[in-house]
Design a protein around this motif. Sequence first.
Motif, PDB file in Angstrom:
ATOM      1  N   THR A  69      14.200   4.591   8.016  1.00  0.00           N
ATOM      2  CA  THR A  69      15.125   4.370   9.077  1.00  0.00           C
ATOM      3  C   THR A  69      14.137   4.472  10.684  1.00  0.00           C
ATOM      4  O   THR A  69      13.706   5.405  10.575  1.00  0.00           O
ATOM      5  CB  THR A  69      16.465   4.824   9.374  1.00  0.00           C
ATOM      6  OG1 THR A  69      17.133   4.461   8.120  1.00  0.00           O
ATOM      7  CG2 THR A  69      17.053   4.043  10.628  1.00  0.00           C
ATOM      8  N   ARG A  70      14.152   3.349  11.341  1.00  0.00           N
ATOM      9  CA  ARG A  70      13.281   3.481  12.450  1.00  0.00           C
ATOM     10  C   ARG A  70      14.068   4.050  13.443  1.00  0.00           C
ATOM     11  O   ARG A  70      15.221   3.491  13.649  1.00  0.00           O
ATOM     12  CB  ARG A  70      12.809   2.007  12.886  1.00  0.00           C
ATOM     13  CG  ARG A  70      11.570   1.504  12.044  1.00  0.00           C
ATOM     14  CD  ARG A  70      10.925   0.297  12.462  1.00  0.00           C
ATOM     15  NE  ARG A  70      11.971  -0.824  12.407  1.00  0.00           N
ATOM     16  CZ  ARG A  70      11.859  -1.853  12.876  1.00  0.00           C
ATOM     17  NH1 ARG A  70      10.656  -2.233  13.790  1.00  0.00           N
ATOM     18  NH2 ARG A  70      12.798  -2.855  13.021  1.00  0.00           N
ATOM     19  N   ILE A  71      13.379   4.974  14.185  1.00  0.00           N
ATOM     20  CA  ILE A  71      14.453   5.657  15.307  1.00  0.00           C
ATOM     21  C   ILE A  71      13.345   5.448  16.565  1.00  0.00           C
ATOM     22  O   ILE A  71      12.388   5.991  16.550  1.00  0.00           O
ATOM     23  CB  ILE A  71      14.635   7.142  15.125  1.00  0.00           C
ATOM     24  CG1 ILE A  71      15.541   7.293  13.789  1.00  0.00           C
ATOM     25  CG2 ILE A  71      15.390   7.569  16.300  1.00  0.00           C
ATOM     26  CD1 ILE A  71      15.659   8.668  13.415  1.00  0.00           C
ATOM     27  N   ILE A  72      13.866   4.601  17.501  1.00  0.00           N
ATOM     28  CA  ILE A  72      12.933   4.325  18.660  1.00  0.00           C
ATOM     29  C   ILE A  72      13.611   5.000  19.966  1.00  0.00           C
ATOM     30  O   ILE A  72      14.837   5.223  20.160  1.00  0.00           O
ATOM     31  CB  ILE A  72      13.143   3.049  18.926  1.00  0.00           C
ATOM     32  CG1 ILE A  72      14.293   2.080  19.178  1.00  0.00           C
ATOM     33  CG2 ILE A  72      12.156   2.240  17.615  1.00  0.00           C
ATOM     34  CD1 ILE A  72      14.297   0.737  19.447  1.00  0.00           C
ATOM     35  N   TYR A  73      12.630   5.123  20.907  1.00  0.00           N
ATOM     36  CA  TYR A  73      13.077   5.993  22.104  1.00  0.00           C
ATOM     37  C   TYR A  73      13.297   5.073  23.099  1.00  0.00           C
ATOM     38  O   TYR A  73      12.084   3.961  23.447  1.00  0.00           O
ATOM     39  CB  TYR A  73      12.080   7.197  22.489  1.00  0.00           C
ATOM     40  CG  TYR A  73      12.375   7.664  23.768  1.00  0.00           C
ATOM     41  CD1 TYR A  73      13.446   8.786  23.884  1.00  0.00           C
ATOM     42  CD2 TYR A  73      11.684   7.488  24.923  1.00  0.00           C
ATOM     43  CE1 TYR A  73      13.862   9.246  25.080  1.00  0.00           C
ATOM     44  CE2 TYR A  73      11.969   7.893  26.236  1.00  0.00           C
ATOM     45  CZ  TYR A  73      12.959   8.784  26.123  1.00  0.00           C
ATOM     46  OH  TYR A  73      13.452   9.331  27.299  1.00  0.00           O
ATOM     47  N   GLY A  74      14.293   5.004  24.183  1.00  0.00           N
ATOM     48  CA  GLY A  74      14.500   4.046  25.269  1.00  0.00           C
ATOM     49  C   GLY A  74      14.656   5.507  26.227  1.00  0.00           C
ATOM     50  O   GLY A  74      15.323   6.324  26.101  1.00  0.00           O
ATOM     51  N   GLY A  75      14.291   5.175  27.792  1.00  0.00           N
ATOM     52  CA  GLY A  75      14.533   6.077  28.560  1.00  0.00           C
ATOM     53  C   GLY A  75      13.632   5.963  29.596  1.00  0.00           C
ATOM     54  O   GLY A  75      12.768   7.055  29.534  1.00  0.00           O
ATOM     55  N   SER A  76      13.150   5.163  30.361  1.00  0.00           N
ATOM     56  CA  SER A  76      11.923   5.016  31.395  1.00  0.00           C
ATOM     57  C   SER A  76      10.668   5.294  30.772  1.00  0.00           C
ATOM     58  O   SER A  76       9.829   5.822  31.064  1.00  0.00           O
ATOM     59  CB  SER A  76      12.413   6.373  32.449  1.00  0.00           C
ATOM     60  OG  SER A  76      13.648   6.065  33.153  1.00  0.00           O
TER      61      SER A  76
END
Length: 117
Positions: A69-76
């Motif tokens: 499962t791909r876990i991506i980061y968001g947040g600036s």
Amino acid sequence: MLIDHKKLTLGEYIFADKISSWDNVVLAYEPVWAIGTGKVASPAQAQEVHAGLRKWFEENISSDVAATTRIIYGGSVSGSNCKELAGQPDVDGFLVGGASLKPEFIDIIKAAEVKCT
């Protein structure tokens, strides 16, 4: 849907049984305090949460789902912080907001491409 990863370990959010195939699931994590603030998690903070989510998948779904499962980061995410974030073993890519409208977006794409090769 916003999910607190610490509550996931307590079983307060039951969603896994509603997913028939995990092949196309991508989980995006963005700290609430980062939304619209320009603040970004440190690479260590992002890694800690992503690893915790992956551990939850392993303990509650399967090792295969945890690994794939791909876990991506968001947040600036920006051109100046994307390389360090992409270097974390459990950060699989980015959910990019405003930076996608700037020339530095190409730097973010290049940082994420490294994970794909």
